[in-house]
Scaffold this motif. Structure first.
Motif, PDB file in Angstrom:
ATOM      1  N   LYS B  75       0.838  -1.206   0.000  1.00  0.00           N
ATOM      2  CA  LYS B  75       0.000   0.000   0.000  1.00  0.00           C
ATOM      3  C   LYS B  75       0.871   1.253   0.000  1.00  0.00           C
ATOM      4  O   LYS B  75       0.624   2.184  -0.775  1.00  0.00           O
ATOM      5  CB  LYS B  75      -0.910  -0.007   1.232  1.00  0.00           C
ATOM      6  CG  LYS B  75      -1.943   1.112   1.233  1.00  0.00           C
ATOM      7  CD  LYS B  75      -2.637   1.231   2.583  1.00  0.00           C
ATOM      8  CE  LYS B  75      -3.943   0.493   2.645  1.00  0.00           C
ATOM      9  NZ  LYS B  75      -4.710   0.746   3.875  1.00  0.00           N
ATOM     10  N   GLU B 184     -14.612   3.592   7.408  1.00  0.00           N
ATOM     11  CA  GLU B 184     -14.286   3.229   6.018  1.00  0.00           C
ATOM     12  C   GLU B 184     -13.370   4.322   5.486  1.00  0.00           C
ATOM     13  O   GLU B 184     -13.656   5.506   5.649  1.00  0.00           O
ATOM     14  CB  GLU B 184     -15.577   3.115   5.196  1.00  0.00           C
ATOM     15  CG  GLU B 184     -15.401   2.424   3.855  1.00  0.00           C
ATOM     16  CD  GLU B 184     -14.818   3.304   2.760  1.00  0.00           C
ATOM     17  OE1 GLU B 184     -14.119   2.794   1.877  1.00  0.00           O
ATOM     18  OE2 GLU B 184     -15.067   4.533   2.784  1.00  0.00           O
ATOM     19  N   GLU B 185     -12.280   3.918   4.856  1.00  0.00           N
ATOM     20  CA  GLU B 185     -11.211   4.887   4.634  1.00  0.00           C
ATOM     21  C   GLU B 185     -11.600   6.113   3.815  1.00  0.00           C
ATOM     22  O   GLU B 185     -11.159   7.226   4.128  1.00  0.00           O
ATOM     23  CB  GLU B 185      -9.963   4.216   4.055  1.00  0.00           C
ATOM     24  CG  GLU B 185     -10.199   3.465   2.759  1.00  0.00           C
ATOM     25  CD  GLU B 185      -8.941   2.720   2.306  1.00  0.00           C
ATOM     26  OE1 GLU B 185      -7.960   2.667   3.061  1.00  0.00           O
ATOM     27  OE2 GLU B 185      -8.955   2.200   1.175  1.00  0.00           O
ATOM     28  N   THR B 186     -12.424   5.945   2.793  1.00  0.00           N
ATOM     29  CA  THR B 186     -12.742   7.135   1.995  1.00  0.00           C
ATOM     30  C   THR B 186     -13.789   8.015   2.690  1.00  0.00           C
ATOM     31  O   THR B 186     -13.762   9.236   2.564  1.00  0.00           O
ATOM     32  CB  THR B 186     -13.221   6.765   0.572  1.00  0.00           C
ATOM     33  OG1 THR B 186     -14.422   5.987   0.667  1.00  0.00           O
ATOM     34  CG2 THR B 186     -12.170   5.977  -0.180  1.00  0.00           C
ATOM     35  N   LYS B 202     -14.039   4.356  -5.570  1.00  0.00           N
ATOM     36  CA  LYS B 202     -12.663   3.931  -5.806  1.00  0.00           C
ATOM     37  C   LYS B 202     -12.627   3.139  -7.103  1.00  0.00           C
ATOM     38  O   LYS B 202     -13.524   2.334  -7.320  1.00  0.00           O
ATOM     39  CB  LYS B 202     -12.177   3.036  -4.655  1.00  0.00           C
ATOM     40  CG  LYS B 202     -11.985   3.781  -3.336  1.00  0.00           C
ATOM     41  CD  LYS B 202     -11.216   2.926  -2.322  1.00  0.00           C
ATOM     42  CE  LYS B 202     -12.133   2.031  -1.522  1.00  0.00           C
ATOM     43  NZ  LYS B 202     -11.506   1.486  -0.291  1.00  0.00           N
ATOM     44  N   PRO B 203     -11.581   3.202  -7.946  1.00  0.00           N
ATOM     45  CA  PRO B 203     -10.502   4.169  -7.874  1.00  0.00           C
ATOM     46  C   PRO B 203     -10.990   5.595  -8.197  1.00  0.00           C
ATOM     47  O   PRO B 203     -12.086   5.709  -8.703  1.00  0.00           O
ATOM     48  CB  PRO B 203      -9.517   3.648  -8.926  1.00  0.00           C
ATOM     49  CG  PRO B 203     -10.353   2.855  -9.894  1.00  0.00           C
ATOM     50  CD  PRO B 203     -11.509   2.326  -9.100  1.00  0.00           C
ATOM     51  N   PRO B 204     -10.176   6.598  -7.987  1.00  0.00           N
ATOM     52  CA  PRO B 204      -8.794   6.541  -7.489  1.00  0.00           C
ATOM     53  C   PRO B 204      -8.723   6.126  -6.018  1.00  0.00           C
ATOM     54  O   PRO B 204      -9.616   6.468  -5.248  1.00  0.00           O
ATOM     55  CB  PRO B 204      -8.309   7.987  -7.656  1.00  0.00           C
ATOM     56  CG  PRO B 204      -9.557   8.811  -7.536  1.00  0.00           C
ATOM     57  CD  PRO B 204     -10.633   7.991  -8.175  1.00  0.00           C
ATOM     58  N   PHE B 205      -7.696   5.408  -5.666  1.00  0.00           N
ATOM     59  CA  PHE B 205      -7.474   5.021  -4.288  1.00  0.00           C
ATOM     60  C   PHE B 205      -6.801   6.153  -3.521  1.00  0.00           C
ATOM     61  O   PHE B 205      -6.124   6.990  -4.122  1.00  0.00           O
ATOM     62  CB  PHE B 205      -6.623   3.743  -4.244  1.00  0.00           C
ATOM     63  CG  PHE B 205      -7.406   2.543  -4.696  1.00  0.00           C
ATOM     64  CD1 PHE B 205      -8.212   1.843  -3.808  1.00  0.00           C
ATOM     65  CD2 PHE B 205      -7.387   2.142  -6.023  1.00  0.00           C
ATOM     66  CE1 PHE B 205      -8.964   0.756  -4.217  1.00  0.00           C
ATOM     67  CE2 PHE B 205      -8.139   1.047  -6.459  1.00  0.00           C
ATOM     68  CZ  PHE B 205      -8.933   0.360  -5.554  1.00  0.00           C
ATOM     69  N   PRO B 206      -6.993   6.163  -2.197  1.00  0.00           N
ATOM     70  CA  PRO B 206      -6.421   7.255  -1.406  1.00  0.00           C
ATOM     71  C   PRO B 206      -4.911   7.429  -1.586  1.00  0.00           C
ATOM     72  O   PRO B 206      -4.406   8.544  -1.494  1.00  0.00           O
ATOM     73  CB  PRO B 206      -6.742   6.843   0.045  1.00  0.00           C
ATOM     74  CG  PRO B 206      -7.937   5.956  -0.052  1.00  0.00           C
ATOM     75  CD  PRO B 206      -7.814   5.249  -1.370  1.00  0.00           C
ATOM     76  N   ALA B 207      -4.205   6.329  -1.853  1.00  0.00           N
ATOM     77  CA  ALA B 207      -2.753   6.449  -2.032  1.00  0.00           C
ATOM     78  C   ALA B 207      -2.427   7.446  -3.144  1.00  0.00           C
ATOM     79  O   ALA B 207      -1.363   8.069  -3.145  1.00  0.00           O
ATOM     80  CB  ALA B 207      -2.136   5.086  -2.352  1.00  0.00           C
ATOM     81  N   GLY B 210      -6.191  11.246  -2.043  1.00  0.00           N
ATOM     82  CA  GLY B 210      -6.733  11.046  -0.704  1.00  0.00           C
ATOM     83  C   GLY B 210      -7.287  12.324  -0.120  1.00  0.00           C
ATOM     84  O   GLY B 210      -8.096  13.005  -0.756  1.00  0.00           O
ATOM     85  N   CYS B 399     -19.726   1.031  -0.916  1.00  0.00           N
ATOM     86  CA  CYS B 399     -18.649   0.714   0.014  1.00  0.00           C
ATOM     87  C   CYS B 399     -18.920  -0.653   0.623  1.00  0.00           C
ATOM     88  O   CYS B 399     -20.006  -1.208   0.467  1.00  0.00           O
ATOM     89  CB  CYS B 399     -18.535   1.798   1.083  1.00  0.00           C
ATOM     90  SG  CYS B 399     -19.541   1.504   2.552  1.00  0.00           S
TER      91      CYS B 399
END
Ligand SMILES: Cc1cc2nc3c(=O)[nH]c(=O)nc-3n(C[C@H](O)[C@H](O)[C@H](O)COP(=O)(O)O)c2cc1C
Ligand code: SF4
Ligand code: FES
Lengths: 159, 442
Positions: B75, B184-186, B202-207, B210, B399
């Motif tokens: 990650k 939940e991360e987003t 997602k995507p884009p993913f937080p990496a 974010g 999600c």
């Protein structure tokens, strides 16, 4: 009037973020801790400081379950009935509190001392059944422990 | 405060890595921390360089302790190296998965371990700002962390040019205010931006995109607490503690019908049966085990015949469940499984953020159905309808909360079908009748 300590805390918190509005939820919670609920004045003040419309602050309040617009009891008994607690009598604890105080979920006693709330997992599952009174945790509850706690809280209020 | 004795009962089977400092006197102070290897990993990381730290993390086979079990180093490696944007580390301390109470002792008894892990993460990905997103109910922990952060600043472990390394890192806490979905991360990132906690597509993913539109890693508290140990003692050592592809140890929270409820640090892959019988001391009052929730209420439940399983991500996936968040709940033979299903669904129906229809409507529908069934007004088709509705949520939501509601329900209906049918046949709960009869006989 919001206190000077609260206002200076507001400034402190807002400075932590590149985007001021990030501070909304923490500020609301800190204001609520001081006032007991979220007043119109707090909403106006927070909106002004983080540079959003009051309605945007109000939108957030509706989403987060710990935030409330109306005053609640001095001691808010939040009883967990989620699965770990349920298995060990969380519902009986809730029922006991309700009978003892004569109020139901999200109600407040006439003297304004106690509120009761059924809540979801508090992260105290290894000490089930558990509850929080305001921010304090009470775990491994029995009806007798609850009775004693309520007496203690009453005594504390009288002081 | 939590009662240390009641949470950390200890067991000879424990392998203490991230809980090793918990029992030290004054364990939260920076002096105690420094006297016990504290901030040494950070110094080592500065010598290794970011790339080597990420590789070490990858090879350690550390997998996210928040629930999904994604390889942490991998990650971190997704964060773009070349970018003009600032980067962020967000620590997920929302701990709201029912049956989970492990991040709490990690923050309460060893806050500097977490701070060190966050700084290492920041150094590895090139971030200069970190936030600890902590659930609003954990106010006393926020105070513990704030004090520890202030100490770290005072001693030059946070701020500009940390320990002469040339690396700058700022860290602060941020409080939520009661919403499971914000874990939940987003959704958490939206919440951190002062918005309602609705998830992002997602995507884009937080990496990559974010918080504030910038590259961000979101990691669970326990995940980050492992980072210093991996850097200091090496990937090989860490991987060797667990099973293949499942490095390290895990804080398991044993709760429900168990003689010694508590948080125990055990190697990844520890046998579930042994965890229940020897670590937890078995089921109280000599009762038989009926079912186990292996990793928080979002996981498919196991029957008593399925407990010969190593507690790691892959072994649980193989038998159709999940290791999840480490919350292990024992359920004894006297428990009504319809009631368990009903309570679990009540939670998801309450916490559904309402953004997508299958989850919003499906959880509400299931809740009504299970309420009715348990209350005695169920009809013959109800168990099948419950399955049908669940399958119409599964995999069809924005999600994973939708899946988290559907999966335990499906497992309970399928594995304990006869109890559902019994409710329909009797027009009520057989367990409540039994206990009422026992009461009456007294
Ligand atoms: C509904 C929902 C709630 C979640 N709650 C939490 C939580 O409370 N704490 C947490 O660490 N992760 C939680 N997660 C998982 C996060 O989305 C994310 O996967 C995790 O923070 C990543 O960190 P990790 O890789 O270190 O596990 C949740 C996920 C979902 C779908
Ligand atoms: S699955 Fe549920 S919680 Fe997730 S976005 Fe959809 S409605 Fe919201
Ligand atoms: S289930 Fe009650 S505190 Fe977790």
């Amino acid at each position: 009037m919001l206190s000077d300590t609260l206002i200076s805390k507001f400034d402190d918190v807002i400075a932590r973020y590149p985007l001021k509005r990030s501070a909304i939820v923490p500020l609301l919670l800190f204001a609520q801790d001081e006032i007991g609920h979220i007043s119109d004045e707090a909403i106006e003040e927070i909106a002004r400081r983080v540079e959003v419309l009051p309605i945007e602050v109000i939108e957030d309040i509706g989403y987060y379950s710990m935030l409330h617009r109306q005053p609640i009891g001095k001691f808010n008994l939040q009883v967990c009935t989620n699965v770990s607690c349920q298995l060990l009598g969380g519902e009986e604890i809730l029922e006991h509190c309700s009978k003892r105080l004569g109020i139901g979920h999200k109600q407040t006693t006439a003297d304004g001392l106690f509120s009761l709330e059924e809540v979801e997992c508090l992260g105290a599952c290894c000490g089930a059944p558990a509850m929080q009174v305001n921010y304090d945790f009470y775990e491994n509850l029995t009806p007798e422990r609850v009775d004693r706690l309520i007496e203690d809280l009453k005594a504390r209020a009288e002081k | 405060m939590s009662d240390y004795q009641s949470y950390m009962k200890g067991s000879p089977f424990e392998v203490k890595v991230i809980s090793a400092r918990f029992s030290l006197p004054d364990s939260t102070s920076i002096d105690t921390f420094l006297a016990h290897e504290g901030y040494q990993a950070l110094a080592k990381a500065f010598q290794m360089g970011p790339e080597a730290v990420i590789n070490e993390m990858k090879n350690s086979q550390l997998r996210g302790r928040g629930g999904a079990g994604f390889n942490t180093g991998l990650k971190w490696s997704f964060v773009p190296k070349q970018t003009d944007k600032p980067k962020y580390v967000v620590c997920n301390a929302d701990e709201s998965e029912p049956a989970t109470c492990k991040d709490r002792p990690l923050m309460e008894y060893d806050p500097h371990q977490l701070i060190e892990g966050i700084i290492i993460a920041g150094y590895a990905i090139g971030a200069h700002q970190g936030y600890i997103y902590i659930r609003g109910e954990y106010r006393y922990l926020m105070e513990v962390l704030d004090r520890a952060i202030a100490e770290a600043y005072a001693r030059g472990y946070l701020g500009k040019d940390i320990q002469g390394s040339g690396f700058d890192f700022e860290l602060c806490t941020h409080t939520g205010a009661g919403a499971y979905e914000c874990g939940e991360e987003t959704a958490l990132l939206n919440s951190l931006e002062g918005l309602r906690g609705y998830p992002r597509v997602k995507p884009p993913f937080p990496a990559v995109v974010g918080v504030y539109g910038c590259p961000t890693i979101v990691n669970n508290v326990e995940t980050l607490c492992n980072a210093p140990h991996i850097v200091l003692k090496g990937a090989e050592w860490f991987a060797g503690l667990g099973t293949p592809k499942n490095g390290g140890t895990r804080l398991f929270c044993l709760s429900g019908h168990i003689n010694r409820p508590g948080v125990y640090e055990l190697p990844m892959g520890f046998p579930l049966r042994k965890m229940i019988e020897e670590v937890g001391g078995g089921i109280p009052r000599g009762k038989k085990l009926k079912s186990v929730i292996p990793g928080g209420s979002s996981c498919p439940l196991l029957t008593a015949d399925e407990i010969d399983v190593p507690m790691d991500f892959d072994s649980l996936a193989k038998i159709g469940s999940m290791l999840g968040s480490g919350g292990v709940v024992m359920i004894d033979e006297d428990t009504c499984m319809v009631k368990v299903a009903q309570r679990i669904m009540k939670f998801y129906a309450h916490e559904s953020c309402g953004w997508c229809i299958p989850c919003r409507e499906g959880t509400a529908w299931l809740k009504r159905l299970l309420d009715r069934l348990h209350g005695g007004a169920g009809v013959t088709g109800d168990p099948d309808t419950a399955l049908d509705v669940s399958y119409n949520i599964l995999g069809k939501t924005l999600c994973p909360l939708g899946d988290a509601a559907a999966m335990p329900t499906i497992s309970i209906v399928k594995k304990f079908r006869s109890e559902f049918d019994e409710h329909v046949r009797l027009g009520g709960c057989p367990y409540e009748r039994k206990s009422a009869a026992v009461q009456a006989a007294r």
